[in-house]
Design an enzyme around this catalytic site. Structure first.
Site, PDB file in Angstrom:
ATOM      1  CG  MET A  61      -1.979  -1.332   1.259  1.00 30.84           C
ATOM      2  SD  MET A  61      -3.252  -0.839   2.134  1.00 30.84           S
ATOM      3  CE  MET A  61      -2.856  -0.691   3.764  1.00 30.84           C
ATOM      4  N   GLY A  62       1.971   1.189  -0.175  1.00 38.65           N
ATOM      5  CA  GLY A  62       2.911   2.309  -0.401  1.00 38.65           C
ATOM      6  C   GLY A  62       3.705   2.577   0.761  1.00 38.65           C
ATOM      7  CG  HIS A  74       6.910  -1.790   2.089  1.00 35.29           C
ATOM      8  ND1 HIS A  74       6.865  -0.628   2.957  1.00 35.29           N
ATOM      9  CD2 HIS A  74       5.604  -2.314   2.122  1.00 35.29           C
ATOM     10  CE1 HIS A  74       5.590  -0.426   3.381  1.00 35.29           C
ATOM     11  NE2 HIS A  74       4.884  -1.711   3.060  1.00 35.29           N
TER      12      HIS A  74
HETATM   13  P1  AMP Z   1       1.634  -3.129   3.548  1.00 35.93           P
HETATM   14  O1  AMP Z   1       1.882  -1.637   2.423  1.00 35.93           O
HETATM   15  O2  AMP Z   1       1.525  -2.450   4.957  1.00 35.93           O
HETATM   16  O3  AMP Z   1       0.165  -3.510   3.065  1.00 35.93           O
HETATM   17  O4  AMP Z   1       2.520  -3.974   3.561  1.00 35.93           O
HETATM   18  C1  AMP Z   1       2.914  -4.643   2.120  1.00 35.93           C
HETATM   19  C2  AMP Z   1       3.900  -6.107   2.593  1.00 35.93           C
HETATM   20  O5  AMP Z   1       5.016  -5.557   3.308  1.00 35.93           O
HETATM   21  C3  AMP Z   1       2.792  -6.877   3.349  1.00 35.93           C
HETATM   22  O6  AMP Z   1       3.416  -8.127   2.799  1.00 35.93           O
HETATM   23  C4  AMP Z   1       3.392  -6.588   4.568  1.00 35.93           C
HETATM   24  O7  AMP Z   1       3.378  -7.884   5.567  1.00 35.93           O
HETATM   25  C5  AMP Z   1       5.115  -6.482   4.410  1.00 35.93           C
HETATM   26  N1  AMP Z   1       5.379  -5.869   5.680  1.00 35.93           N
HETATM   27  C6  AMP Z   1       5.017  -4.533   5.865  1.00 35.93           C
HETATM   28  N2  AMP Z   1       5.851  -4.242   7.276  1.00 35.93           N
HETATM   29  C7  AMP Z   1       6.486  -5.300   7.484  1.00 35.93           C
HETATM   30  C8  AMP Z   1       7.865  -5.339   8.323  1.00 35.93           C
HETATM   31  N3  AMP Z   1       8.076  -4.457   9.230  1.00 35.93           N
HETATM   32  N4  AMP Z   1       8.722  -6.420   8.199  1.00 35.93           N
HETATM   33  C9  AMP Z   1       8.451  -7.184   6.927  1.00 35.93           C
HETATM   34  N5  AMP Z   1       7.465  -7.047   6.057  1.00 35.93           N
HETATM   35  C10 AMP Z   1       6.629  -6.171   6.387  1.00 35.93           C
END
Ligand code: AMP
Length: 286
Positions: free
Chosen positions: A32-33, A39
């Site tokens: 989601m950016g 990420h």
């Molecule tokens: P989001 O942008 O929050 O939807 O996350 C996108 C991807 O990044 C998802 O697969 C999350 O699980 C991963 N992600 C977010 N935060 C972390 C983190 N601290 N460590 C590893 N992966 C993450």
């Protein structure tokens, strides 16, 4: 040189089909950016696993509840594009709401309630339906060979593995470790919502997980005891409102009574309007 960006789903699908026809292996990281090191760790692994690395940035409205933070969700496309370029992303897919959910849109992908009605699904009704629907659509558009997800969103990963297996997506789902700040706070785009005091108190999630792991290492195996000890610790952080503390089986997400090597402790805690999640296996992973 800036990274190639595509917003139109049909154009993206054509671009991906052409790459596949050329025999390229596509690695995909949906987000989601508002990119952070978590990420970027997925992108680094994706870079190793694919010939063509694809990042999607889409703040998916269908996974937000009516009183949630869809409108205020942090966005910084310029910085994200810069980071994507540095991470050697080949294509950024940037759809808008109208192209993902055009008028008349009427198809939803839903995983069984045993996985989606517990933990985050209980306090965020409809959330996982939104997640599985958008990821299924993204999989159809991007047609990846491998897709990478963070285990910070542990339930999401379990739900997406189920969906991918049940719907026969020919995609390898890779779960990646949680990336943390130096003091242990799990990285999250939502951490920017925290003021300095909340930021300090938010460390109680990580501390709680560490405490549970220490107690298990010392011989405690009763999940109720562990949950109570962690509850005490987190409650001491003023302003922390616990949504859940559970010990679940890593695959079925069923609540456990006794810890074994499949046991994961999962937490969701609110600090003001900000809801944070974290988790950890309770026994050493091998
Ligand atoms: P989001 O942008 O929050 O939807 O996350 C996108 C991807 O990044 C998802 O697969 C999350 O699980 C991963 N992600 C977010 N935060 C972390 C983190 N601290 N460590 C590893 N992966 C993450």
């Amino acid at each position: 040189m800036s990274v190639e960006t595509i917003s139109d789903p049909r154009q993206m699908q054509q671009r991906m089909l052409a790459a596949r026809r050329e025999g390229q292996r596509i690695a995909f990281v949906p987000t989601m950016g508002y990119l952070h090191e978590g990420h970027l760790s997925l992108l680094r692994e994706g870079r190793k696993r694919g010939d063509l690395l694809v990042l999607s940035i889409f703040v998916n409205p269908t996974q937000f509840g009516p009183s949630e933070d869809l409108d205020s969700y942090p966005r910084d496309l310029e910085r994200d594009t810069q980071l994507a370029t540095e991470a050697m992303v080949d294509v950024v897919y940037l759809p808008d709401n109208a192209s993902m959910y055009p008028p008349g849109y009427g198809t939803w992908v839903e995983v069984d309630q045993s996985l989606t009605n517990t933990l985050c699904g209980r306090s965020r009704p409809g959330h996982f339906r939104g997640v599985t629907t958008v990821v299924a659509k993204l999989f159809q558009i991007v047609q990846p060979d491998v897709a990478l997800f963070g285990s910070k969103d542990f339930q999401q990963l379990a739900v997406l593995r189920r969906m991918s297996e049940d719907l026969n997506f020919p995609i390898e789902i890779v779960g990646m470790p949680i990336v943390r700040e130096a003091d242990g706070l799990a990285m999250s785009s939502r951490n920017v919502y925290l003021d300095a005091e909340q930021r300090q108190r938010a460390l109680s999630l990580h501390k709680g997980l560490q405490l549970a792991r220490k107690l298990v290492a010392e011989g405690e195996s009763g999940c109720r005891v562990l949950i109570e000890k962690v509850r005490e610790l987190i409650t001491q952080a003023a302003g922390a409102e616990i949504d859940y503390i559970q010990v679940c089986h890593e695959q079925t997400l069923a609540d456990m009574v006794e810890v074994d090597r499949h046991a994961v402790m999962l937490l969701a805690v609110r600090f003001g309007k900000t809801r944070l999640i974290d988790n950890h296996h309770l026994m050493e992973e091998n």
